[in-house]
Design an enzyme around this catalytic site. Structure first.
Site, PDB file in Angstrom:
ATOM      1  N   HIS A  81      33.546  29.977  39.774  1.00 33.79           N
ATOM      2  CA  HIS A  81      34.553  30.615  40.628  1.00 33.79           C
ATOM      3  C   HIS A  81      34.012  30.717  42.050  1.00 33.79           C
ATOM      4  O   HIS A  81      32.865  31.089  42.271  1.00 33.79           O
ATOM      5  CB  HIS A  81      34.885  32.018  40.127  1.00 33.79           C
ATOM      6  CG  HIS A  81      35.840  32.751  41.032  1.00 33.79           C
ATOM      7  ND1 HIS A  81      37.196  32.510  41.025  1.00 33.79           N
ATOM      8  CD2 HIS A  81      35.623  33.680  41.999  1.00 33.79           C
ATOM      9  CE1 HIS A  81      37.778  33.272  41.935  1.00 33.79           C
ATOM     10  NE2 HIS A  81      36.852  33.985  42.542  1.00 33.79           N
ATOM     11  N   ASP A 159      46.981  43.081  37.465  1.00 36.10           N
ATOM     12  CA  ASP A 159      46.269  42.759  38.701  1.00 36.10           C
ATOM     13  C   ASP A 159      47.242  42.337  39.793  1.00 36.10           C
ATOM     14  O   ASP A 159      47.093  42.725  40.958  1.00 36.10           O
ATOM     15  CB  ASP A 159      45.251  41.644  38.453  1.00 36.10           C
ATOM     16  CG  ASP A 159      44.601  41.183  39.744  1.00 36.10           C
ATOM     17  OD1 ASP A 159      43.929  41.997  40.388  1.00 36.10           O
ATOM     18  OD2 ASP A 159      44.791  40.010  40.126  1.00 36.10           O
ATOM     19  N   ARG A 166      47.558  47.014  46.916  1.00 36.31           N
ATOM     20  CA  ARG A 166      46.336  47.031  47.724  1.00 36.31           C
ATOM     21  C   ARG A 166      46.590  46.393  49.082  1.00 36.31           C
ATOM     22  O   ARG A 166      46.131  46.887  50.113  1.00 36.31           O
ATOM     23  CB  ARG A 166      45.213  46.274  47.003  1.00 36.31           C
ATOM     24  CG  ARG A 166      44.580  47.015  45.844  1.00 36.31           C
ATOM     25  CD  ARG A 166      43.678  46.091  45.038  1.00 36.31           C
ATOM     26  NE  ARG A 166      42.642  45.496  45.874  1.00 36.31           N
ATOM     27  CZ  ARG A 166      42.004  44.368  45.576  1.00 36.31           C
ATOM     28  NH1 ARG A 166      42.323  43.685  44.494  1.00 36.31           N
ATOM     29  NH2 ARG A 166      41.067  43.909  46.386  1.00 36.31           N
ATOM     30  N   SER A 181      39.587  42.525  40.198  1.00 37.96           N
ATOM     31  CA  SER A 181      40.696  41.589  40.376  1.00 37.96           C
ATOM     32  C   SER A 181      40.278  40.183  39.973  1.00 37.96           C
ATOM     33  O   SER A 181      40.985  39.490  39.230  1.00 37.96           O
ATOM     34  CB  SER A 181      41.167  41.605  41.834  1.00 37.96           C
ATOM     35  OG  SER A 181      42.190  40.668  42.046  1.00 37.96           O
ATOM     36  N   LYS A 185      40.956  37.943  35.705  1.00 37.25           N
ATOM     37  CA  LYS A 185      41.496  36.592  35.480  1.00 37.25           C
ATOM     38  C   LYS A 185      40.433  35.650  34.925  1.00 37.25           C
ATOM     39  O   LYS A 185      40.676  34.880  34.003  1.00 37.25           O
ATOM     40  CB  LYS A 185      42.087  36.054  36.788  1.00 37.25           C
ATOM     41  CG  LYS A 185      43.264  36.889  37.312  1.00 37.25           C
ATOM     42  CD  LYS A 185      43.868  36.299  38.553  1.00 37.25           C
ATOM     43  CE  LYS A 185      43.058  36.521  39.804  1.00 37.25           C
ATOM     44  NZ  LYS A 185      43.142  37.891  40.329  1.00 37.25           N
TER      45      LYS A 185
END
Length: 424
Positions: A81, A159, A166, A181, A185
């Site tokens: 990621h 989320d 947010r 967050s 995922k």
């Protein structure tokens, strides 16, 4: 439980239990708690923070709000990621390289966020299918050893709702909220290990090493608490990564890179991330992983796998790029001392290569090319870049490109270190 009491508790800096955090997430997700109370709760977190156990509880609660992906595949499944940057096409390169090594790499990716590009937008420039079912992901991974597909609406819907709030309440920058967050995922897929590429600099969301370190440590620690092997690299994003930025252009560059024609910075970052996964999974040392990845990329072994994967999902690897080009030339001689990556990201949006609003259509063919980077010496009038555009005023685009570059006639700087820190 009483929601306002939990607001008071966190506002006072007290620790919340797993059950209390689950109550907060569920009551807001299912419409029991109004926005104004959740906004107050998020602001309390922004100022008081969450410890790692609280962050894990928040992550798991958001994860459980939707579906998880259970893939029926053999072998060591790994994930990668990135927190996002300009010209960051590492996912497109690392996934087939990992598959070539024998790993299984089922990556979930997103679309563009703010001024940074999105992996799914890049893949959509080929016309390929990016939204896959669990069965389709399993099928693709079995055939090619990797998959890159879009995060669906069914993954962590809590989320999505919380992130929108947010954004509206200026609490996006909270490290525990960012960690939960991302992980709500990324932990939805049953992989064994994950490496995080946390970008730092003008072209990233984290502008300082201190911010990036806190985020990287949070991602690694909470992933480990969840039971996943995890590591992170903090990497350079004070300038674009590679030679191009823009959806179709980055696919083109990825194919070139997998054929062995790869820029030094892109090779260093990609191979280093593979090194971390080697270390995490016991495949070998960090240096072993770097060396093996470098060999595969420079030999061109993985490019056919990547091309066949695009074609299997209905895409055309020879992506269309804008026919109109405008060269950008250095206005003075000297050394390039600074590049504002964020300004270049917004220039791509202005060209049509990104979104101002969620439903905006993207022109996949536009983007930027970079001939010179930080530390390079340039002569007056020497080309430093190129702009690919479909419409608009090219002179205006050139002005914005040049405004992102600082050239000094006296100050000499060296190229920045690409990998700043490793956290395992």
């Amino acid at each position: 439980m009483i929601f306002k009491e939990l607001i008071r508790k966190k506002r006072s800096g007290e620790k919340l239990s797993k059950e209390e955090i689950e109550f907060v997430v569920n009551s807001y997700t299912f419409g029991v708690t109004p926005d104004y109370q959740m906004a107050a709760f998020l602001m309390a977190i922004y100022f008081q923070g969450l410890d790692y156990e609280e962050t894990l509880a928040l992550t798991e609660s958001m994860l459980k709000s939707g579906k998880t992906i259970k893939l029926n595949i053999n072998g060591i499944a790994v994930d990668k990621h990135s927190t996002g940057g300009i010209g960051d096409k590492v996912s497109l390169i690392i996934a087939p390289v990992l598959a070539e090594m024998g790993f299984k790499a089922p990556l979930l990716a997103g679309r563009a966020l703010g001024f940074t590009g999105g992996t799914i937008d890049k893949l959509e420039s080929t016309g390929m299918k990016v939204e896959l079912t669990d069965a389709e992901i399993t099928d693709v991974v079995k055939k090619f050893g990797f998959s890159i597909s879009a995060q669906t609406e069914k993954i962590a819907p809590a989320d999505k709702k919380i992130y929108a709030l947010r954004d509206a309440t200026s609490t996006v920058e909270s490290i525990p909220l960012i960690v939960s967050s991302i992980l709500s995922k990324k932990l939805s897929v049953n992989t064994k290990a994950i490496v995080f590429d946390v970008k730092v600099g003008s072209g990233a969301f984290m502008k300082t090493i201190d911010e990036a370190t806190k985020l990287a440590e949070g991602l690694v620690k909470v992933s480990k608490l969840y039971g996943k092997k995890a590591g992170a690299l903090i990497t350079e994003m004070n300038q674009p990564l590679g030679r191009y930025a823009g959806n179709g252009l980055e696919v083109k560059e990825s194919i070139d890179a997998l054929s062995g024609d790869i820029s030094k910075d892109l090779l260093e970052v990609t191979s280093s991330l593979v090194g971390v996964l080697f270390e995490l999974t016991g495949y070998g040392s960090f240096e072993d992983g770097k060396k093996k990845a470098t060999e595969i990329i420079l030999s061109g072994k993985a490019v056919e796998r990547f091309i066949r994967w695009i074609e299997y999902l209905g895409g055309v690897p020879s992506v269309k790029v804008a026919e109109k080009k405008m060269e950008v030339r250095a206005p003075i001689f000297g050394y390039i001392t600074h590049i504002n990556g964020e300004e270049l990201g917004y220039l791509i949006i202005e060209l049509g290569g990104g979104r101002r609003k969620a439903l905006d259509k993207i022109d996949y063919s536009v983007g930027l090319r970079f001939f010179k980077k930080i530390g390079d010496y340039v002569e007056e009038g020497e080309p430093i870049g190129e702009i690919y555009y479909s419409k608009g005023e090219p002179e205006k685009f050139v002005g914005k490109f040049l405004s992102a570059y600082t050239i000094s006639e006296k100050e000499k700087v060296t190229a920045p270190t690409l990998v700043k820190k490793k956290i395992i």
